[in-house]
Design a protein around this motif. Structure first.
Motif, PDB file in Angstrom:
ATOM      1  N   PRO A 216      -9.182  31.921  36.512  1.00 54.54           N
ATOM      2  CA  PRO A 216      -8.245  31.501  35.476  1.00 54.54           C
ATOM      3  C   PRO A 216      -7.619  30.144  35.769  1.00 54.54           C
ATOM      4  CG  PRO A 216      -7.793  33.739  36.218  1.00 54.54           C
ATOM      5  CD  PRO A 216      -8.769  33.152  37.182  1.00 54.54           C
ATOM      6  N   GLU A 217      -7.199  29.466  34.706  1.00 59.80           N
ATOM      7  CA  GLU A 217      -6.561  28.159  34.870  1.00 59.80           C
ATOM      8  C   GLU A 217      -5.175  28.294  35.488  1.00 59.80           C
ATOM      9  OE1 GLU A 217      -5.895  24.140  32.109  1.00 59.80           O
ATOM     10  OE2 GLU A 217      -7.131  25.802  31.413  1.00 59.80           O
ATOM     11  N   VAL A 218      -4.472  29.371  35.165  1.00 59.18           N
ATOM     12  CA  VAL A 218      -3.146  29.614  35.734  1.00 59.18           C
ATOM     13  C   VAL A 218      -3.320  30.280  37.100  1.00 59.18           C
ATOM     14  CG1 VAL A 218      -0.951  30.823  35.451  1.00 59.18           C
ATOM     15  CG2 VAL A 218      -2.095  29.845  33.455  1.00 59.18           C
ATOM     16  N   PRO A 219      -2.811  29.679  38.184  1.00 65.41           N
ATOM     17  CA  PRO A 219      -3.023  30.216  39.531  1.00 65.41           C
ATOM     18  C   PRO A 219      -2.363  31.577  39.742  1.00 65.41           C
ATOM     19  CG  PRO A 219      -2.278  27.935  39.615  1.00 65.41           C
ATOM     20  CD  PRO A 219      -2.089  28.392  38.210  1.00 65.41           C
ATOM     21  N   ALA A 220      -2.828  32.288  40.755  1.00 67.42           N
ATOM     22  CA  ALA A 220      -2.339  33.645  41.019  1.00 67.42           C
ATOM     23  C   ALA A 220      -0.857  33.666  41.363  1.00 67.42           C
ATOM     24  CB  ALA A 220      -3.154  34.271  42.148  1.00 67.42           C
ATOM     25  N   ASP A 221      -0.361  32.674  42.119  1.00 67.92           N
ATOM     26  CA  ASP A 221       1.042  32.726  42.518  1.00 67.92           C
ATOM     27  C   ASP A 221       1.990  32.408  41.364  1.00 67.92           C
ATOM     28  OD1 ASP A 221       0.005  30.034  42.828  1.00 67.92           O
ATOM     29  OD2 ASP A 221       1.904  29.478  43.735  1.00 67.92           O
ATOM     30  N   ALA A 222       1.453  31.948  40.235  1.00 74.84           N
ATOM     31  CA  ALA A 222       2.285  31.724  39.051  1.00 74.84           C
ATOM     32  C   ALA A 222       2.553  33.023  38.307  1.00 74.84           C
ATOM     33  CB  ALA A 222       1.605  30.729  38.111  1.00 74.84           C
ATOM     34  N   VAL A 223       1.774  34.070  38.600  1.00 74.26           N
ATOM     35  CA  VAL A 223       1.889  35.319  37.839  1.00 74.26           C
ATOM     36  C   VAL A 223       2.183  36.532  38.713  1.00 74.26           C
ATOM     37  CG1 VAL A 223       0.397  34.475  35.998  1.00 74.26           C
ATOM     38  CG2 VAL A 223      -0.625  35.689  37.919  1.00 74.26           C
ATOM     39  N   THR A 224       2.268  36.346  40.031  1.00 71.77           N
ATOM     40  CA  THR A 224       2.579  37.455  40.934  1.00 71.77           C
ATOM     41  C   THR A 224       3.761  37.089  41.812  1.00 71.77           C
ATOM     42  OG1 THR A 224       0.968  36.623  42.551  1.00 71.77           O
ATOM     43  CG2 THR A 224       0.219  38.328  41.010  1.00 71.77           C
TER      44      THR A 224
END
Length: 294
Positions: A216-224
């Motif tokens: 995904p374009e949005v990184p993992a640390d932006a959503v967790t």
């Protein structure tokens, strides 16, 4: 036991209690405090407080939110990763959500981890002007999960799998007058949206990958959120994603923002442990100082 012996034992016990209280409860804490006041240790002992303009603005060890009073992200600042500590980055409520990979179905009053990730991805994408699509997420920002109801295989390697679906429900999408499920059909059966008063636990849960890219374009640390809820850093990828938005709002170039980010990026510890990290507070203070400096 003679009374004199009993008295001697109690006196000895009381004497030991008093001595240990003085050493452990007084002398040792005082020694630790004095050591903490030594040059090089004083700031760390006081919480690694960061000063700006002579005023404390945060800690280098504890993250913080950069939002307006209503919780809206301030677009001129680098945004931190999500936090589950209290209302966000509360040191007195440090915690994680305790939700794991199997948390894919929303409860009436609590979204699943999958839906939290999907919703955050959509919100971050809207703020930064990027694509928020993720695998196993619907376009509406909830977990793309089906409950497939029908007879199941009772033996063999596919035991437990529904063999002939008779009903399929998108469990995280509630029904409204205008709702259409993220998927029209599954194995030839029309997909329904969920109704709040129905139980779909008898069905086989099937997460649907969808057409989103595996990266995904949005990184993992932006959503967790981090395990402590207090992480002060974000990944270079998440920081870089925000550079164009910050530059646009501040009226500077994206290269200027990325230069500041690079100056406050730490590499792996000892060159091989952990991952590179960007100090969010330090970047935001540097950007403000750059503006004040003209």
């Amino acid at each position: 036991m003679k009374l004199s012996s009993l008295v001697r034992q109690h006196v000895a016990a009381l004497r030991a209690l008093l001595v240990l209280t003085v050493i452990v409860g007084g002398a040792y804490p005082l020694l630790v405090w004095l050591a903490a006041q030594l040059p090089g240790l004083h700031d760390k002992a006081d919480g690694s407080i960061v000063q700006a303009g002579g005023k404390p603005v945060g800690s280098s060890l504890i993250g913080q939110l950069f939002t307006a009073a209503d919780g809206t992200p301030l677009p001129q600042y680098l945004q931190s990763r999500p936090s589950m500590a209290g209302d966000g980055y509360d040191p007195m409520a440090t915690s994680a959500s305790n939700l794991g990979p199997e948390s894919i179905v929303d409860a009436p009053d609590k979204p699943s981890l999958l839906t939290l990730v999907c919703t955050r991805s959509q919100d971050v994408a809207k703020l930064d002007g990027v694509d928020g699509a993720r695998p196993f997420c619907t376009g509406g920002g909830v977990g793309a999960v089906l409950s497939v109801i029908g007879p199941r295989d009772t033996s063999g390697p596919m035991a437990g799998r529904v063999t002939h679906p008779v009903r399929v429900v998108s469990v995280n999408e509630p029904c409204t007058a205008t709702t259409t499920p993220f998927l029209a059909t599954y194995e030839g059966v029309r997909v329904e949206c969920a109704k709040t008063d129905e139980d779909y636990s008898t069905g086989q849960l099937v997460p649907v990958h969808g057409a989103a890219n595996a990266s995904p374009e949005v990184p993992a640390d932006a959503v967790t959120a981090s395990g402590s809820g207090l992480d002060p850093d974000i990944s270079p990828a998440y920081a870089d994603q925000q550079a164009d938005r910050i530059a646009r709002v501040r009226g500077i170039t994206a290269d200027q923002v990325r230069t500041v980010i690079a100056a406050h990026t730490d590499g792996r510890a000892l060159g091989f442990m952990g991952e590179p990290a960007v100090d969010v507070l330090a970047v935001n203070l540097a950007l403000d100082q750059q503006r004040l400096g003209g």
